[in-house]
Each structure stands twice: as C-alpha cells, then as structure tokens.
Design an enzyme around this catalytic site. Sequence first.
Site, short mmCIF file in Angstrom:
data_model
loop_
_atom_site.label_atom_id
_atom_site.label_comp_id
_atom_site.label_asym_id
_atom_site.label_seq_id
_atom_site.Cartn_x
_atom_site.Cartn_y
_atom_site.Cartn_z
N ARG A 39 43.18 45.02 35.88
CA ARG A 39 43.78 46.09 36.69
C ARG A 39 43.98 45.65 38.13
NH1 ARG A 39 40.91 45.21 40.18
NH2 ARG A 39 38.77 45.84 40.58
N HIS A 46 36.27 51.07 47.00
CA HIS A 46 34.86 51.41 47.22
C HIS A 46 34.65 52.93 47.26
CE1 HIS A 46 33.20 47.36 47.75
NE2 HIS A 46 34.36 47.06 48.32
N GLY A 140 39.23 39.32 41.22
CA GLY A 140 39.33 40.70 41.68
C GLY A 140 40.31 41.53 40.87
N SER A 142 39.62 42.20 37.74
CA SER A 142 38.72 42.75 36.73
C SER A 142 38.83 42.13 35.35
CB SER A 142 38.87 44.27 36.66
OG SER A 142 37.60 44.78 36.34
N SER A 143 38.66 40.82 35.33
CA SER A 143 38.54 40.16 34.03
C SER A 143 37.29 40.66 33.33
CB SER A 143 38.48 38.65 34.21
OG SER A 143 37.28 38.24 34.83
N ASP A 188 37.24 50.28 36.99
CA ASP A 188 37.82 49.16 36.25
C ASP A 188 37.86 49.43 34.75
OD1 ASP A 188 37.57 48.20 38.79
OD2 ASP A 188 36.25 46.52 38.30
N TYR A 238 27.84 43.86 47.59
CA TYR A 238 28.25 45.06 46.86
C TYR A 238 27.10 46.06 46.70
CZ TYR A 238 30.70 47.86 43.33
OH TYR A 238 31.29 48.89 42.64
#
Length: 396
Positions: A39, A46, A140, A142-143, A188, A238
């Site tokens: 995606r 965030h 980034g 989202s694998s 995600d 994070y």
Amino acid sequence: MANICPITNVADLVSEARRVYRETFHGDDANVAVCAPGRVNLIGEHTDYNEGFVLPMALPMVTVIVGSKTSGQKCCVVTLTEAADEPRMVDFDLPNELTPLLRGQPNWANYVKGVVQHYRARPIPGFRAVIASSVPLGGGLSSSASLEVAVYTFLQQLCPDDGDQVAKAVACQQAEHTHAAVPCGIMDQFVSVLGKEGHALLIDCRSLEATAVPLADPGLVILITNSNVRHSLTGSEYPTRRKQCEEAAAALNKKSLREATLQDLEAAKDRLEGVTYRRARHVIEEIERTAQAAEALKRGDYKEFGRLMVESHNSLRDNYEVSCPELDELVVAALEVDGVFGSRMTGGGFGGCTVTLLQAHATERAVKHIQEKYHGSPTFFTTTPSAGAHALSLWF
Ligand code: ADP
Ligand code: MG
C-alpha cells in the site's frame, strides 16, 4: 517511460512461484494461489494507532503465494525474495493448544508463523507454499502487511474462516505485533485486505469503518519515489512515538489523541514537555487534515489535496520528527516541478518512499528533475489504486 520501474505482473509472479514449487517439491503442482497488495498512504501518517483517519490505497505491487495442503502437521515455506541474506526455506510444525508457534529464525518466516498462530479457524492442515513478491522489502510500501495478508488469504483457501474482513486485518496486525515485534497500527493490513480498485480508502481507525473514495482520473498520476535509504532508527523510534502519543493523550485526559482537539492541547501546553506537545500537535492536526483531504479528493480538488500533503510532510518533519534529509530532498525536488500538486513522505519515515500527486503529462519531467536533484539513487513507480487480497485462478 525512462527510469520508471515496471511492476511485475501477477501472472508472472504466479508462474515463477509455481515453477519453483514444482522444482522444490519434486514435480508436485500447487493447487492454490492468492495475492495481497502492498500500500501507499496518501495522507494520515502516524494517525492509525491514535484511532484517527488514514487515507491509503492498495498498490499493484503484491505478494503472491502458491501452495497446497499436505497430510500431517508440517509446513514448508519458500520465499523467492532475498530477505537479509537469510535462508529462503523454512520448516515448522503447526501450533496446537499446548505448543504455540513462536518467533525464531529466519526472521522473515516470523511474518508467516505469526499469521498461522493468529488464524481464526482450525484445524489448519499442514502445507507447502512458495512466496513471490513485487513489493520492495523494507521500502515503506508494507511488504510485511502484504505478506501477512497473503498468508491469511492462503490459509482461507485451505481451512475457510467466517470471512470477516476486518477481523482478518486485525489478526494480521496481531501477527506483526507478536511475531515481528512491531507495534503497528491497523492501516497496512486493513487496506491490504479491503483495498478497492480505482479507490483510496478513508479508514476510521477508531470504528474500523472505511469509505472508498474514487481515485481513477486518467489525467492524474500517483508517483512513488523510493529514496532507497532506510535509517536504522526505524525500529526504535516507532515504539517511542507510540508511547509519546499515549502519554500525551493521558496528560490531556483522553482515551486517545483522536478525542483531543487543538484547543485541548493549547490549554495544556504549559503542562506538557515541548516534545510531547509537538507529537500531539502533529497527530491532532493530521487527523483533521486527512478528513479534509478525503473531502477534497471527492470534489476532485487536487490542488487542495496537494496542499494538505505538503502540510502533512512539514508536520512529520518538524513536529513528529520522522522524516530524514533524503525524504525532504525528494519532496522539495518534486514540488519544484510544474504540474505537481503535492508530495510527502509516506509510511513510518526515516527513509523509504515519498508519494507525489501530479498531472499525468508532467510525469517524465518530474522523474527527470527529481533524479537530477536527489543525491542518492531513487527508484520510481507510477501506480494505480488496486484491489485488496484475493484468491487467484491457476488456469493460466
Ligand atoms: P515494509 O513493510 O515497509 O516493506 P518491514 O520492515 O515492515 O518493511 O517489513 C519487511 C520485512 O518483511 C522483510 O525484512 C522480511 O522479513 C519480511 N518480508 C516481506 N515480504 C517478504 C517476502 N516476499 N519474502 C520474505 N520476507 C518478506
Ligand atoms: Mg511493514
């Protein structure tokens, strides 16, 4: 077009995975195939773990799994993607009530094991599977969620669950929490499950309801630029941001920052540490911005949408402090190009990608300009909003 990476199509991923399956498992053929997309988040960064709004879309880059069930309790999974020099094949036993499936080595297999552990129906049969993916790893996009959702969708073919799509996304999020040790929000996995072709998804991360917003204008391009850098801060920063948001919400006497207004924040400013104030300010404003951006998109007001993207980027840079010089440089370069509506970092930050909204005819110019200005070596993708996870036919 020069310098824009082609995206491997799903049929090619499936046939390569099937070929490796036959080779690895001595001529047997896989009889199940599924795919789940990565995606890109257009705006709302965030905010998901603060119960706010996000506006991602599913990508044409996907993780594909082909495989078959076996008799017995063994699972054997192969990935075709190089993941940090780890072995590409893993064997494990299915979990049972007494023996949960724990984290282990190789690291990539934890995303698979986590989903097997959190899958919502039983009994799962043993299986063999091969994974192929066109989502860049660690970029980034989202694998990780696309892998989790692909595994879940694969298990649905072997042992159907009740088909609850939101519960599926939540189970995949749980897998990332417990087995990858990443305390991610729901965005995600949600969009990888529920993404809709030709649409972005405005997700309310408090109610877990989503509205599909049309985004299929042939005159518009969504350009993803991979900075091809990833700073090692990602892992530790994070959880720190999550904690700071929880502290801010508690200080404001709210269940989450979704419940707080800017007035609440301003009224409490003297009691808050500067850094807590800035984190909360980003989240509260970003939630509002995302709702406004969805409205702008519905009206086809790309100019306003782009303006909000830039505001989002600046706030992520200055208040949330999750950007980095490379992402800032890419955004600045993109904004110098005529025909660009807006640009921002996308995903968790500290590297990864930017997303740029621009007029289709400006694409080549933008790519050329960004490439000239950027000090690293970027990779470009032009993308269209794509469908969520689904089973694939093996008749091709
Ligand atoms: P992102 O989700 O932004 O791509 P993450 O660090 O969250 O980055 O997830 C990347 C990790 O997910 C990889 O390092 C690897 O462990 C795992 N992964 C994702 N896709 C695959 C794949 N096709 N094969 C093996 N591992 C994968
Ligand atoms: Mg991830």
